[in-house]
Design a protein around this motif. Structure first.
Motif, PDB file in Angstrom:
ATOM      1  N   HIS B 187       4.773 -79.465 -21.805  1.00  0.00           N
ATOM      2  CA  HIS B 187       5.026 -80.572 -22.499  1.00  0.00           C
ATOM      3  C   HIS B 187       6.029 -80.532 -23.416  1.00  0.00           C
ATOM      4  N   ARG B 188       5.816 -79.306 -24.162  1.00  0.00           N
ATOM      5  CA  ARG B 188       6.969 -79.092 -25.270  1.00  0.00           C
ATOM      6  C   ARG B 188       8.318 -78.981 -24.702  1.00  0.00           C
ATOM      7  N   PHE B 189       8.596 -78.358 -23.651  1.00  0.00           N
ATOM      8  CA  PHE B 189       9.982 -78.322 -22.988  1.00  0.00           C
ATOM      9  C   PHE B 189      10.296 -79.347 -22.044  1.00  0.00           C
ATOM     10  N   GLY B 190       9.422 -80.155 -21.770  1.00  0.00           N
ATOM     11  CA  GLY B 190       9.523 -81.013 -20.675  1.00  0.00           C
ATOM     12  C   GLY B 190      10.159 -80.523 -19.431  1.00  0.00           C
ATOM     13  N   TRP B 191       9.218 -79.415 -19.028  1.00  0.00           N
ATOM     14  CA  TRP B 191       9.828 -78.884 -17.794  1.00  0.00           C
ATOM     15  C   TRP B 191       9.355 -79.804 -16.460  1.00  0.00           C
ATOM     16  N   ASN B 192      10.211 -79.640 -15.511  1.00  0.00           N
ATOM     17  CA  ASN B 192       9.841 -80.422 -14.287  1.00  0.00           C
ATOM     18  C   ASN B 192       8.960 -79.559 -13.537  1.00  0.00           C
ATOM     19  N   PRO B 193       7.880 -80.465 -12.983  1.00  0.00           N
ATOM     20  CA  PRO B 193       6.803 -79.561 -12.162  1.00  0.00           C
ATOM     21  C   PRO B 193       7.216 -78.928 -11.045  1.00  0.00           C
ATOM     22  N   ALA B 194       8.708 -79.528 -10.610  1.00  0.00           N
ATOM     23  CA  ALA B 194       9.510 -78.752  -9.378  1.00  0.00           C
ATOM     24  C   ALA B 194       9.988 -77.767  -9.652  1.00  0.00           C
ATOM     25  N   ASP B 195      10.338 -77.380 -10.979  1.00  0.00           N
ATOM     26  CA  ASP B 195      10.828 -76.274 -11.350  1.00  0.00           C
ATOM     27  C   ASP B 195       9.903 -74.933 -11.267  1.00  0.00           C
ATOM     28  N   LEU B 196       9.747 -74.601 -10.137  1.00  0.00           N
ATOM     29  CA  LEU B 196       8.788 -73.670  -9.875  1.00  0.00           C
ATOM     30  C   LEU B 196       8.879 -72.311 -10.599  1.00  0.00           C
ATOM     31  N   ASP B 197       9.810 -71.745 -10.727  1.00  0.00           N
ATOM     32  CA  ASP B 197      10.006 -70.506 -11.292  1.00  0.00           C
ATOM     33  C   ASP B 197       9.637 -70.901 -13.089  1.00  0.00           C
ATOM     34  N   LEU B 198       9.946 -71.965 -13.577  1.00  0.00           N
ATOM     35  CA  LEU B 198       9.324 -72.067 -14.826  1.00  0.00           C
ATOM     36  C   LEU B 198       8.019 -72.227 -15.069  1.00  0.00           C
ATOM     37  N   VAL B 199       7.311 -73.239 -14.120  1.00  0.00           N
ATOM     38  CA  VAL B 199       5.992 -73.246 -13.800  1.00  0.00           C
ATOM     39  C   VAL B 199       5.324 -71.782 -13.577  1.00  0.00           C
ATOM     40  N   ALA B 200       5.635 -71.222 -12.669  1.00  0.00           N
ATOM     41  CA  ALA B 200       5.353 -69.648 -12.595  1.00  0.00           C
ATOM     42  C   ALA B 200       5.292 -68.791 -14.015  1.00  0.00           C
ATOM     43  N   ALA B 201       6.446 -69.048 -14.709  1.00  0.00           N
ATOM     44  CA  ALA B 201       6.639 -68.416 -15.931  1.00  0.00           C
ATOM     45  C   ALA B 201       5.439 -68.794 -17.188  1.00  0.00           C
ATOM     46  N   GLY B 202       4.987 -70.152 -16.900  1.00  0.00           N
ATOM     47  CA  GLY B 202       4.311 -70.526 -17.780  1.00  0.00           C
ATOM     48  C   GLY B 202       2.678 -70.088 -17.433  1.00  0.00           C
ATOM     49  N   THR B 203       2.537 -70.149 -16.105  1.00  0.00           N
ATOM     50  CA  THR B 203       1.366 -69.579 -15.437  1.00  0.00           C
ATOM     51  C   THR B 203       0.913 -68.301 -15.750  1.00  0.00           C
ATOM     52  N   LEU B 204       2.019 -67.284 -15.752  1.00  0.00           N
ATOM     53  CA  LEU B 204       2.014 -66.080 -15.883  1.00  0.00           C
ATOM     54  C   LEU B 204       1.454 -65.859 -17.396  1.00  0.00           C
ATOM     55  N   VAL B 205       2.072 -66.591 -18.345  1.00  0.00           N
ATOM     56  CA  VAL B 205       1.525 -66.362 -19.808  1.00  0.00           C
ATOM     57  C   VAL B 205       0.107 -66.879 -19.815  1.00  0.00           C
ATOM     58  N   GLY B 206      -0.218 -68.004 -19.038  1.00  0.00           N
ATOM     59  CA  GLY B 206      -1.570 -68.412 -19.397  1.00  0.00           C
ATOM     60  C   GLY B 206      -2.387 -67.468 -18.592  1.00  0.00           C
ATOM     61  N   HIS B 207      -2.173 -66.732 -17.507  1.00  0.00           N
ATOM     62  CA  HIS B 207      -2.913 -65.782 -16.890  1.00  0.00           C
ATOM     63  C   HIS B 207      -3.105 -64.323 -17.646  1.00  0.00           C
ATOM     64  N   LEU B 208      -2.030 -64.007 -18.377  1.00  0.00           N
ATOM     65  CA  LEU B 208      -2.057 -62.915 -19.186  1.00  0.00           C
ATOM     66  C   LEU B 208      -3.118 -63.207 -20.453  1.00  0.00           C
ATOM     67  N   LEU B 209      -2.896 -64.196 -21.137  1.00  0.00           N
ATOM     68  CA  LEU B 209      -3.662 -64.718 -22.358  1.00  0.00           C
ATOM     69  C   LEU B 209      -5.188 -65.133 -22.292  1.00  0.00           C
ATOM     70  N   GLU B 210      -5.587 -65.467 -20.788  1.00  0.00           N
ATOM     71  CA  GLU B 210      -6.801 -66.152 -20.547  1.00  0.00           C
ATOM     72  C   GLU B 210      -8.114 -65.241 -20.969  1.00  0.00           C
ATOM     73  N   CYS B 211      -8.167 -63.933 -20.880  1.00  0.00           N
ATOM     74  CA  CYS B 211      -9.358 -63.261 -21.302  1.00  0.00           C
ATOM     75  C   CYS B 211      -9.121 -62.749 -22.681  1.00  0.00           C
ATOM     76  N   ALA B 212      -8.505 -63.205 -23.484  1.00  0.00           N
ATOM     77  CA  ALA B 212      -8.238 -63.059 -24.834  1.00  0.00           C
ATOM     78  C   ALA B 212      -8.166 -61.686 -25.077  1.00  0.00           C
ATOM     79  N   GLY B 213      -9.422 -60.964 -25.617  1.00  0.00           N
ATOM     80  CA  GLY B 213      -9.426 -59.508 -26.170  1.00  0.00           C
ATOM     81  C   GLY B 213      -9.080 -58.668 -25.149  1.00  0.00           C
ATOM     82  N   GLN B 214      -9.229 -58.909 -23.660  1.00  0.00           N
ATOM     83  CA  GLN B 214      -8.868 -58.238 -22.801  1.00  0.00           C
ATOM     84  C   GLN B 214      -7.507 -57.563 -22.635  1.00  0.00           C
TER      85      GLN B 214
END
Lengths: 133, 451
Positions: B187-214
């Motif tokens: 939302h912040r950067f207005g990424w196009n959902p079809a720009d799959l490498d960017l979506v993958a990068a954001g997904t990786l950030v989420g995957h890394l953070l999602e377990c918090a203290g882990q």
């Protein structure tokens, strides 16, 4: 020959679960240990260590870019988090179980861990790895 | 059209599971200058349990800790213009949003908008006869009388749309965990959902953070080879994500824990069965060429190299299934011959189970804590522990055998081997979870806005 040291001396591990499968991440402390670890930790050896009936239940995916092995042991969680009535239905403790594994051909002296040296006995482990599915 | 911001978005995680600690999120809300703070509170089975609780009227269908999390973080979040995003809506995101809206007003932030994202509940939309159960030959039709819930893993789309109304809080039910983080970045950067490498990068950030203290050294520390400072005040992580998708993972300086290549690598591959193709509703993430690089600063790791491929045109659905009851009971023995006495006690219960109660068809699982309870197949043969705790358990269709097991273990106090102490027991309904898929075209998200 002295007893081989446990994997604990060479590598660290994290366990997760999906259904009835245990998902393990195995990472050597020294990147230079990655190659011999990937050849030593075979599905055959893991199937024995986790007491699953066949090596086909085990997959080992090396990720050389980061120096880690992704290990999946299928059907080892007695039903998994929803059905297992045992003490650790997630299998969270299985990372430590993996690190208890002792493999011949890995260094026998903890002081040697982290060395690059490839030992002759490793070739047999490599042979087994090639035969694995 | 406004230009894309060039400064990184700051996004943190305030909970890695429903019961997580409250204080690390407060520290992040107050001191990390975040754009978004995410509470991941919905494990795979949690949503099915919430449906069951709602059906039985025992609790609301959403996370009971949700309001406490909002109460403790909202004031700082409003001050710092941080949006709170959570999947704690569980089985009833709209009821959760209404409760949170009341709280927001009580706290004096009546202008704070609360948005709920729904559409994940697909129980009425599934064609049961044609919904295969993963890992079996059956379809959902074969277990139709036991179905409790069916929730599709939604992607970032619903949250993205909700962000358009500039809410204070977004509450969802089942979405992919990574989507909770990906959406505010896109939302912040207005990424196009079809720009799959960017979506993958954001997904990786989420995957890394999602377990918090882990990620910050929890579930990592062993006190010897992997030493982590300040575990009692473990800080939760946050990321600074740049418009090109590269990210910096870090934590607040005055909190416990550590972030380095080792902690990030363990978490990156956590619960990933195929690092070359990690399936999410938004993208198939390929981690083959990800690099994790420590910077010159302490507790900072730079992440780059995520590659994305198109996600399948089906969504995964988690289905909750009634599965009977689990009974567990424990009793302790200590001193000379304690292991033999524990085994004698287990034999006595087993003999009565078949001969007195005629329950031979229901298997009792027997473990000895201190010897073989975590890995029953692996135990020393010549070990004489100073004390042990016998643990017996059953899984049964009906409640009675589970209750009976608890009674039988308690009766060992007076009828069993010498010196058995500290009996505890528990009987609980258990809920199985199976997975199926649904066509994307059959699923639509819906946004409900409470102003």
């Amino acid at each position: 020959m002295k007893n081989p040291v446990p994997l604990y001396e060479l590598a660290h591990c994290r366990a997760g679960d999906k259904g009835n499968d245990s998902l393990l991440v195995l990472v050597p402390y020294a990147p230079s240990d990655f190659e011999r670890l990937r050849h030593a930790v075979t599905p055959q050896i893991l199937a024995r260590h986790f007491a699953v009936p066949t090596p086909e239940r085990v997959s080992v995916t090396p990720l050389p870019s980061v120096g880690a092995l992704v290990i999946v042991i299928r059907g080892v969680l007695a039903g998994g988090v929803t059905r297992a009535s045992g003490a650790d239905p997630h299998g969270k403790t299985l990372s430590s179980h993996l690190l208890d594994l002792r493999i011949a051909g890995l260094p026998t002296d903890p002081a040697e861990t982290g060395l690059v040296a490839v030992r002759p006995s490793e070739s047999s482990a490599r042979q087994r790895a090639r035969e694995s599915p | 059209m406004s230009s894309t911001p060039s400064t990184p978005i700051r996004i943190g995680v305030g909970a890695g599971f429903a019961g997580d600690r409250l204080d690390p999120a407060i520290e992040l809300a107050e001191h990390a200058a975040l754009d978004a703070l995410i509470f991941e509170c919905l494990a795979e089975r949690t949503i099915a349990l919430a449906h069951l609780a709602r059906m039985e009227g025992t609790t609301a269908g959403f996370d009971p800790l949700l309001t406490e999390r909002v109460r403790t973080t909202l004031p700082a979040a409003r001050e710092n213009r941080t949006v709170l995003i959570t999947n704690a809506g569980a089985a009833d995101p709209i009821a959760a949003a209404a409760a949170v809206k009341d709280l927001v007003e009580q706290l004096g932030h009546g202008d704070g908008v609360v948005a709920a994202v729904t559409g994940d509940d697909v129980l009425d939309r599934l064609d049961l006869r044609h919904s295969p159960i993963f890992g079996s030959e059956d379809t959902l039709w074969d277990i139709k009388d036991r179905l409790v819930s069916a929730n599709a893993y939604l992607g970032a789309g619903g949250i993205l749309e909700a962000l358009d109304v500039e809410p204070a809080i977004i509450i969802t039910g089942r979405t992919s965990d990574a989507a909770l983080f990906l959406a505010p970045i896109m939302h912040r950067f207005g990424w196009n959902p079809a720009d799959l490498d960017l979506v993958a990068a954001g997904t990786l950030v989420g995957h890394l953070l999602e377990c918090a203290g882990q990620l910050t050294g929890g579930y990592f520390a062993d006190g010897r080879r992997k030493v982590v400072p300040g575990l009692a005040r473990l800080g939760f992580p946050f990321a600074q994500v740049a418009p090109d998708g590269t990210s910096l993972i870090t934590k607040l300086a005055d909190t416990g824990g550590r972030i380095d290549r080792m902690t990030c690598l363990e978490q990156m591959l956590y619960e990933v069965d195929n690092p070359h193709a990690y399936l999410t509703p938004d993208v198939v993430l390929d981690m083959s060429n990800v690099t994790l690089m420590e910077t010159q600063q302490p507790d900072q790791v730079q992440i780059s190299g995520a590659v994305g491929r198109a996600a399948p045109d089906t969504l995964k659905v988690t289905v909750g299934v009634r599965d009977g009851f689990i009974g567990e009971a424990e009793i302790s023995y200590a001193g000379q011959g304690c292991l033999a006495r524990a085994q004698m006690a287990a034999d006595i219960v087993a003999e009565r189970w078949t001969d007195v109660h005629n329950l031979a068809g229901i298997e009792i699982t027997r473990h000895i804590i201190g010897l073989n309870s975590c890995r029953p197949w692996y135990q020393p043969t010549d070990y004489q522990p100073p004390e042990v705790r016998l643990r017996l358990s059953v899984l049964s269709v009906h409640r009675e055998p589970a209750v009976l097991l608890a009674r039988e273990v308690e009766a060992l106090y007076t009828n069993g081997p010498a010196g058995g102490g500290g009996v505890t027991s528990r009987v609980r309904a258990t809920l199985g979870v199976v997975s199926t898929i649904i066509a994307r075209a059959d699923v639509a998200h819906k946004i409900t806005v409470l102003r």
